[in-house]
Scaffold this active site. Structure first.
Site, PDB file in Angstrom:
ATOM      1  CB  SER A 190     -36.500   2.735  39.974  1.00  0.00           C
ATOM      2  OG  SER A 190     -37.041   2.939  41.265  1.00  0.00           O
ATOM      3  CD  GLN A 191     -33.068   2.421  44.473  1.00  0.00           C
ATOM      4  OE1 GLN A 191     -32.398   3.287  45.033  1.00  0.00           O
ATOM      5  NE2 GLN A 191     -34.148   1.897  45.035  1.00  0.00           N
ATOM      6  CB  SER A 230     -32.798   7.872  30.982  1.00  0.00           C
ATOM      7  OG  SER A 230     -33.634   6.755  31.149  1.00  0.00           O
ATOM      8  CG  HIS A 240     -29.111  -6.581  44.315  1.00  0.00           C
ATOM      9  ND1 HIS A 240     -29.266  -7.280  45.502  1.00  0.00           N
ATOM     10  CD2 HIS A 240     -29.501  -7.432  43.329  1.00  0.00           C
ATOM     11  CE1 HIS A 240     -29.751  -8.493  45.235  1.00  0.00           C
ATOM     12  NE2 HIS A 240     -29.894  -8.608  43.932  1.00  0.00           N
ATOM     13  CD  GLU A 283     -61.656  -6.114  51.121  1.00  0.00           C
ATOM     14  OE1 GLU A 283     -61.293  -6.628  52.197  1.00  0.00           O
ATOM     15  OE2 GLU A 283     -62.844  -6.067  50.758  1.00  0.00           O
TER      16      GLU A 283
END
Length: 334
Positions: free
Chosen positions: A27-28, A53, A108, A231
């Protein structure tokens, strides 16, 4: 008050003068690598042989090397692999190729803060942590904006670590939105706390418990799903746009009154004490030790709970209801 930097505070040429290896293409990783490339940075991606990947990164025009080769080539290395495997990848494929004056970057602080990675004293160690998922880091960059980032310096051997990290942040679009200065300790502990107490753990348990309460009381599961999960996005969007006050202004007076009078019955003193206990486990390193021990055993509890929670009734109900919603593209976890 926190110190916040913007593009005007950075020197974009600093990162353009470096050879950057992005280790990982999740993702990053994909967002950092592509944004840096389009910002004129000399960047490669480090992936293990046989990585699924590799084809994706190469088709995006990126150079892909093994982690060892990428680390040997680079003088600036961004670690963007999962926390539980980062220490092994670092020790096997990055540490042997670090030279004095190199820069080691993180998104991180977990591995540095909890001592899973202890870099040599003659390299710079800093963090650029976008406060959003990678797809958002990528999309906002292509739209001409960016995602706010956190910046921290753990080790400043060269005296230039902050300036280079800020230049990197601008390279991925963070300087357009703002780069807030923090520490590895603060980022790691607050990030883990948020994940456990509200963003993942807390909200997941509230959703399941409220759904189960309605179903056990005889209400239709479909009605319970709409009221306790579907919701939620509407409320979160209001919070995101204007905080608690905007959310309360936007809902009905009945909903606002129920918020003030019943919310504190759910989040009680006992709940607050449990939050403090969760924070204490993070601060002491107990959670990190527990998680890393689990990971080294193959994470059996993680996979057991993943399977059990995917079998929960709310998941079955939601899966069928989402098929009926033409305004969304339903997603299914692999």
């Amino acid at each position: 008050m926190a110190t916040i930097y913007y593009d005007a505070d950075s020197d974009p040429d600093l990162i353009k003068g470096k050879k950057v290896a992005v280790i990982g293409y999740g993702s990053q990783g994909h967002a950092h690598a592509l944004n840096l490339k389009e910002s004129g940075v000399d960047v490669v991606v480090g992936l293990r042989e046989g990585s699924s990947s590799r084809a994706e990164a190469e088709s995006a025009g990126l150079t892909v090397l093994t982690p060892d080769a990428a680390a040997e080539w680079a003088d600036t290395i961004m670690m963007l692999v999962p926390d539980q495997v980062m220490g092994v990848i670092y020790s096997e494929s990055v540490e042997p190729y670090l030279d004095s004056g190199d820069t080691l970057l993180f998104a991180h602080g977990f591995n540095i803060h909890f001592g899973e990675i202890v870099p040599p004293e003659d390299v710079d160690v800093a963090m650029i942590a976008p406060k959003g998922p990678g797809h958002l880091v990528r999309r906002t960059y292509t739209e001409g904006s960016g995602v706010p980032c956190l910046l921290a310096v753990h080790q400043d051997a060269s005296g230039n670590a902050r300036a280079l990290a800020l230049s990197y942040a601008s390279g991925i679009g963070g300087g357009r939105a703002g780069v807030l200065e923090t520490t590895f300790k603060e980022e790691t502990e607050t990030d883990l706390f948020g994940e456990q107490v509200i963003l993942c753990g807390g909200i997941s348990e509230l959703i399941k418990a409220s759904f189960e309460t309605l179903v056990e009381a005889g209400y239709q599961p479909e009605s319970a799903y709409f009221e306790t999960l579907h919701e939620l996005k509407l409320i979160v969007d209001l919070l995101y746009e204007g905080g608690l006050s905007w959310m309360r202004y936007s809902v009905s007076d009945t909903a606002e009154y129920g918020d003030y009078t019943r919310g504190s019955r759910i989040i009680t003193d006992e709940t607050r004490a449990a939050m403090k206990n969760a924070l204490a486990d993070i601060q002491s390193g107990a959670f990190a030790n527990e998680w890393m021990a689990q990971a080294r055993e193959g994470a059996p509890f993680l996979y057991e709970q993943r399977a059990a929670n995917r079998a929960h009734q709310i998941e079955d109900v939601g899966r069928e209801l989402r098929k009926m919603m033409p305004f969304m593209e339903p997603k299914t976890a692999p």
